[in-house]
Design an enzyme around this catalytic site. Structure first.
Site, PDB file in Angstrom:
ATOM      1  N   ASP A  67      26.294  69.370  53.731  1.00  0.00           N
ATOM      2  CA  ASP A  67      27.564  69.461  53.043  1.00  0.00           C
ATOM      3  C   ASP A  67      28.561  70.433  53.870  1.00  0.00           C
ATOM      4  O   ASP A  67      28.109  71.156  54.578  1.00  0.00           O
ATOM      5  CB  ASP A  67      27.396  69.702  51.547  1.00  0.00           C
ATOM      6  N   ASP A 136      21.972  74.011  38.149  1.00  0.00           N
ATOM      7  CA  ASP A 136      22.411  72.857  37.260  1.00  0.00           C
ATOM      8  C   ASP A 136      21.837  71.619  37.985  1.00  0.00           C
ATOM      9  O   ASP A 136      21.844  70.441  37.396  1.00  0.00           O
ATOM     10  CB  ASP A 136      23.845  72.488  37.294  1.00  0.00           C
ATOM     11  N   HIS A 138      22.022  70.397  41.091  1.00  0.00           N
ATOM     12  CA  HIS A 138      22.600  69.827  42.116  1.00  0.00           C
ATOM     13  C   HIS A 138      21.755  69.699  43.374  1.00  0.00           C
ATOM     14  O   HIS A 138      20.937  70.798  43.549  1.00  0.00           O
ATOM     15  CB  HIS A 138      23.978  70.128  42.423  1.00  0.00           C
ATOM     16  N   GLU A 143      26.826  67.285  42.276  1.00  0.00           N
ATOM     17  CA  GLU A 143      26.892  67.974  40.938  1.00  0.00           C
ATOM     18  C   GLU A 143      26.297  66.910  39.998  1.00  0.00           C
ATOM     19  O   GLU A 143      26.388  65.869  40.090  1.00  0.00           O
ATOM     20  CB  GLU A 143      28.243  68.517  40.612  1.00  0.00           C
TER      21      GLU A 143
END
Ligand code: PGA
Length: 261
Positions: A67, A136, A138, A143
């Site tokens: 990313d 979380d 990801h 996400e």
């Protein structure tokens, strides 16, 4: 998936680095999927040591980052292009241009994302993809709610992820970009071997949900359950919520000696 529980992040990093070294030895032109964040830094340090001491070479290898931020200055030291250059690319013998990141500065974002997917395919696909995991759940910057079939595209970071990454921006939340380009979950699942690393109690919930919970878009790392060759390397703190930890230890201890991760 295989779960490897280690005593320390350094021990886990060593296992991941050894897998990469074995891959490069059998396939010098391997395609590596590189991750950023704090988690993989020990892997990069171990690879640099193997490069310096054992002659491990990256000269024919290629790499693709997971990313990249959108909206940073091109020479910003926290762009993932800069981070990867600093942490691994510039410390070993990758050929010039052999490691790519999604183009977070592109004028035509959809075209840049499609081009990134094409470049991965034309390189023959990713042989081994390193992954961290967000608190979380990801992976990359996918996400919660990301499609499990997603491809490289623009995403909007959650506030929690921006807060977690503010430490790289002098704790200035306003300086953390809101947008990123990330390989999709579908892109990640195409890699031939996934190696997810997680250290510390702040990852324990996400690790347990990813490994033992249901497969769902709200827990992107649970997509690893759909992959034929996924390895999850965790320290004791990150393993704390796994209900089958003893079984994973037993399996790993009793692996045939010839079998790597
Ligand atoms: P970290 O980030 O390695 O800095 O904990 C992991 C992630 O957010 O994917």
């Amino acid at each position: 998936m295989e779960v490897v529980i280690v005593d320390s992040p350094a021990a886990g990093a060593e296992i991941a680095a050894r897998a990469i070294a074995e891959l490069l030895t059998t396939k010098p032109a391997a395609v590596l999927g590189l991750a950023t964040g704090s988690t993989p830094l020990g892997v990069y340090d171990a690879l640099v040591r193997m490069h310096q001491q054992d002659g491990l070479s990256f000269a024919s290898a290629r790499g693709f980052a997971l990313d990249e931020y959108v909206g940073l200055d091109v020479d910003h030291p926290e762009s993932y292009r800069a981070v990867l250059q600093r942490e691994i690319v510039g410390r070993v013998d990758f050929a010039a241009g052999a490691v790519r990141t999604p183009d977070g500065w592109a004028e035509d974002v959809p075209a840049a994302c499609a081009g990134y997917e094409r470049a991965i395919s034309e390189a023959g696909g990713i042989d081994l993809q390193l992954l961290g995991i967000g608190g979380d759940g990801h992976i990359g910057f996918n996400e919660p709610s990301s499609s499990l079939a997603s491809r490289t595209r623009v995403k909007t970071l959650t506030l929690a992820t921006r807060q977690a990454n503010a430490r790289f921006f002098h704790d200035d939340l306003g300086a953390v970009p809101k947008h990123v380009l990330t390989q999709g979950i579908g892109t990640i699942l195409k890699a031939r071997h996934l190696v997810l690393l997680a250290w510390g109690t702040q990852k324990a919930h996400a690790v347990a949900q990813a490994v033992e919970g249901s497969v769902r878009a709200m827990m992107p790392a649970s997509a690893l359950q759909l992959h034929q060759h996924a390895t999850v390397i965790v320290d004791e703190a990150a393993a704390a919520n796994l209900t089958q930890a003893d079984y994973y230890r037993y399996v790993y201890l009793n692996k045939p000696a010839w079998q790597g991760i």
